[in-house]
Enzyme design. Structure first.
Site, mmCIF file in Angstrom:
data_model
loop_
_atom_site.group_PDB
_atom_site.id
_atom_site.type_symbol
_atom_site.label_atom_id
_atom_site.label_comp_id
_atom_site.label_asym_id
_atom_site.label_seq_id
_atom_site.Cartn_x
_atom_site.Cartn_y
_atom_site.Cartn_z
ATOM 1 N N GLU A 55 147.811 -13.692 41.800
ATOM 2 C CA GLU A 55 146.716 -13.430 42.240
ATOM 3 C C GLU A 55 146.598 -14.863 42.381
ATOM 4 O O GLU A 55 146.095 -15.318 42.972
ATOM 5 C CB GLU A 55 146.445 -12.291 41.975
ATOM 6 C CG GLU A 55 145.071 -11.725 43.357
ATOM 7 C CD GLU A 55 144.503 -12.538 43.672
ATOM 8 O OE1 GLU A 55 143.412 -12.594 44.488
ATOM 9 O OE2 GLU A 55 143.667 -13.396 41.928
ATOM 10 N N GLU A 56 145.997 -15.530 40.572
ATOM 11 C CA GLU A 56 145.534 -16.408 40.988
ATOM 12 C C GLU A 56 145.506 -17.968 41.238
ATOM 13 O O GLU A 56 145.187 -18.682 41.184
ATOM 14 C CB GLU A 56 143.905 -16.468 39.168
ATOM 15 C CG GLU A 56 143.745 -15.159 39.008
ATOM 16 C CD GLU A 56 142.448 -14.780 39.932
ATOM 17 O OE1 GLU A 56 142.116 -15.703 40.679
ATOM 18 O OE2 GLU A 56 141.725 -14.036 39.213
ATOM 19 N N HIS A 95 135.496 -15.787 36.936
ATOM 20 C CA HIS A 95 136.800 -17.232 36.553
ATOM 21 C C HIS A 95 135.110 -18.073 36.276
ATOM 22 O O HIS A 95 135.434 -19.387 36.248
ATOM 23 C CB HIS A 95 136.474 -18.028 38.663
ATOM 24 C CG HIS A 95 137.226 -16.892 39.345
ATOM 25 N ND1 HIS A 95 138.104 -17.711 40.283
ATOM 26 C CD2 HIS A 95 137.660 -15.672 38.906
ATOM 27 C CE1 HIS A 95 138.592 -17.020 40.802
ATOM 28 N NE2 HIS A 95 138.805 -15.803 39.874
ATOM 29 N N HIS A 148 146.437 -7.216 39.985
ATOM 30 C CA HIS A 148 146.746 -8.177 39.207
ATOM 31 C C HIS A 148 146.260 -9.033 37.811
ATOM 32 O O HIS A 148 145.192 -7.983 37.423
ATOM 33 C CB HIS A 148 146.155 -9.919 40.184
ATOM 34 C CG HIS A 148 144.748 -9.931 40.249
ATOM 35 N ND1 HIS A 148 144.373 -10.881 38.941
ATOM 36 C CD2 HIS A 148 143.945 -10.015 40.358
ATOM 37 C CE1 HIS A 148 143.262 -11.286 39.374
ATOM 38 N NE2 HIS A 148 143.031 -10.882 40.127
ATOM 39 N N ASP A 196 137.485 -9.375 36.292
ATOM 40 C CA ASP A 196 138.786 -10.041 37.160
ATOM 41 C C ASP A 196 140.643 -9.853 36.284
ATOM 42 O O ASP A 196 140.530 -11.725 35.959
ATOM 43 C CB ASP A 196 138.414 -11.510 37.817
ATOM 44 C CG ASP A 196 139.172 -11.737 39.202
ATOM 45 O OD1 ASP A 196 140.195 -10.964 40.008
ATOM 46 O OD2 ASP A 196 139.296 -13.302 39.168
ATOM 47 N N ASP A 239 139.076 -4.654 42.986
ATOM 48 C CA ASP A 239 139.154 -6.398 42.568
ATOM 49 C C ASP A 239 137.979 -7.257 43.213
ATOM 50 O O ASP A 239 138.050 -8.228 43.752
ATOM 51 C CB ASP A 239 140.429 -6.779 43.375
ATOM 52 C CG ASP A 239 140.968 -8.210 42.275
ATOM 53 O OD1 ASP A 239 140.110 -8.298 41.370
ATOM 54 O OD2 ASP A 239 141.413 -9.187 42.703
ATOM 55 N N ASP A 248 147.011 -11.311 36.315
ATOM 56 C CA ASP A 248 146.551 -12.683 35.496
ATOM 57 C C ASP A 248 144.742 -12.977 35.438
ATOM 58 O O ASP A 248 144.665 -12.294 36.103
ATOM 59 C CB ASP A 248 147.853 -14.037 36.380
ATOM 60 C CG ASP A 248 147.149 -13.854 37.420
ATOM 61 O OD1 ASP A 248 147.563 -12.553 38.197
ATOM 62 O OD2 ASP A 248 147.174 -14.957 38.529
#
Ligand code: BES
Ligand code: MN
Ligand code: MN
Length: 452
Positions: free
Chosen positions: A150-151, A424, A84, A117, A177, A86
């Site tokens: 994805e997020e 994150h 991903h 990520d 990931d 995003d």
């Protein structure tokens, strides 16, 4: 030689990754919609440059999906790479030591939102592909499917997968990931947790009240919400929702022993987080608590006055975001239902409670007796001089169970991040070493998989 190719092109690889990291493709924030698209277009171009055919941007009702492929022979095995582009929102901004979308290398790590990520890890695959095409070493068919949601729960990827089963035909899914135990202990993730994400709102009186005039006589929604949340765990750290554990797959003693044999140092773990003790479900180790046990956590809570100084208010509303991590054989839909019913039942008559479900996803366990797992393991032996340790990660990639269900395909989770990469969080980073050795290991995977 692949290694020479990576070494001589390393600076360009990093420059390109930096360009991708500068695009603030925050999928959760509609103000970044154009940036998310720009990241997709960037990858579209880079896949083309690397030699992919049939490169396309598939439009969805959300963010676009980037597709590309290289089919060398109908008799060669096909690897479908998923990732991903995003990223998570970067806030709290003031805790970053350098701006989140201005990548820099410090102490061998690339600092930027998405560095690990998953932009850094996706980009390893594109550069591994480039190296294989340039050196004429591509021995597998390869397909790329890189999404931008994805997020935020991959809302539109499921439809794309269902509508493009023929196009996505492959022998295995390959995803980077997830994380490694460490650079000296390579590992392959063989389990991911599922997720049920909820939002709750507690409403009391029809307006904010003076906490002196009404306090003590009218239910305070924040007090009530906190009481309700506090009952969701018992003294043993177990979730109290009736039926929550009913379907949880219990591991055999032998499997638990194996899981706990993985290198893990509790003292280092606590030191890294500056905590004096860990806390969790009684009877389980830290590796078990994150790997094979379900959990419930409050992710955010708000209401009332949070500005400067003091305001004596009895607020009309209070809210919280609460998520549960799930393990095999729990079902996200069922847990969402159990939570909703239970949380409603906790409310005293003096308030109203609204429960809404956000996204969810199913847990996944990937096989270790497959040709693909063997190829991944052989790749690590080649490049790292060590066999990888199978691990269960606590995070979620809901799309893994969907691939199994819709395409009948197993996934190999060959991630190269570290738990300490702060994904994150502020100051997310990714090791330049991890990035480069990841490219080499991915190439080795393709080589072994085509022989398998
Ligand atoms: N890459 C992570 C998941 C992950 C991280 C798995 C580390 C294993 C180790 C992924 O981007 C992610 O953050 N997933 C979300 C779930 C999604 C539905 C928002 C998560 O785990 O919170
Ligand atoms: Mn990710
Ligand atoms: Mn993530």
């Amino acid at each position: 030689m692949i290694k020479d190719y990576i070494q001589s092109h390393q600076q360009r690889f990093l420059d390109e990754l930096f360009a991708l990291l500068r695009i603030p493709s925050v999928s959760a924030d509609s103000r970044h919609k154009a940036d998310v698209r720009q990241a997709a277009e960037f990858l579209f171009q880079k896949l083309k440059d690397a030699g992919a055919d049939a490169v396309s941007l598939h439009e969805t009702n959300g963010h676009p999906i980037v597709y590309g492929e290289k089919i060398i022979s109908s008799s060669a095995p096909t690897v479908l790479v998923y990732g991903h582009y995003d990223v998570q929102p970067p806030d709290p901004l003031d805790l970053w030591t350098s701006p989140p979308f201005e990548p820099v290398i410090k102490d061998g790590n690339i600092f930027a939102r998405g560095a690990c990520d998953d932009k850094g890890q996706v980009y390893m695959h594109i550069k591994a592909f480039e190296a294989m095409t340039r050196l004429n070493q591509l021995t597998c068919n390869i397909k790329f499917m890189i999404e931008g949601e994805e997020e935020v729960g991959s809302d539109h990827l499921g439809i794309f997968v269902k509508e493009n089963k023929e196009k996505l035909k492959a022998d295995v899914i390959l995803i980077s990931d997830t994380s490694l135990i460490s650079l000296s202990h390579p590992s392959i993730t063989v389990g991911l947790r599922g997720l049920s994400y909820m939002e709750v709102e507690v409403t009391g009186p029809n307006r904010d009240l003076h906490s002196g005039v009404y306090g003590g006589a009218v239910a305070n929604p924040i007090n009530v919400l906190c009481e309700m949340i506090a009952t969701l765990h018992d003294a043993n750290g177990r979730v109290t929702i009736p039926g929550f554990y009913d379907r949880v797959a219990e591991l055999t003693d032998a499997d638990r022993k194996k899981l706990n044999a993985a290198p893990f140092d509790l003292a280092d773990y606590k030191k890294d987080l500056s905590i004096d003790d860990v806390r969790g479900e009684q009877g389980y180790t830290t590796l078990e608590r994150t790997g094979i046990r379900p959990t419930l956590d409050v992710n955010g809570i708000w209401g009332g006055y949070t500005g400067e100084g003091a305001k004596t208010v009895l607020p009309a509303k209070a809210s919280a975001k609460i998520s549960m991590r799930l393990v095999p054989n729990q079902s996200s839909q069922e847990i969402t239902q159990l939570f909703t019913t239970h949380f409603q039942s906790l409310a005293p008559k003096s308030v109203k409670v609204k429960v809404t479900a956000h996204h969810g996803g199913e847990p996944a366990v990937t096989p270790t007796d497959s040709k693909a797992f063997q190829a991944a393991s052989d790749a690590f032996v080649d490049v790292w001089g060590k066999a990888p340790i199978p691990t269960r990660d606590g995070g979620s990639i809901p799309i893994v169970s969907l691939f199994k269900k819709e395409l009948g395909l197993d996934t190999v989770l060959m991630g190269f991040g570290l738990d300490s990469d702060a994904i994150h969080s502020p100051n997310e980073h990714y090791g330049v070493k991890n990035f480069l050795i990841g490219i080499e290991t991915i190439v080795a995977f393709h080589r072994h998989f085509s022989k398998a």
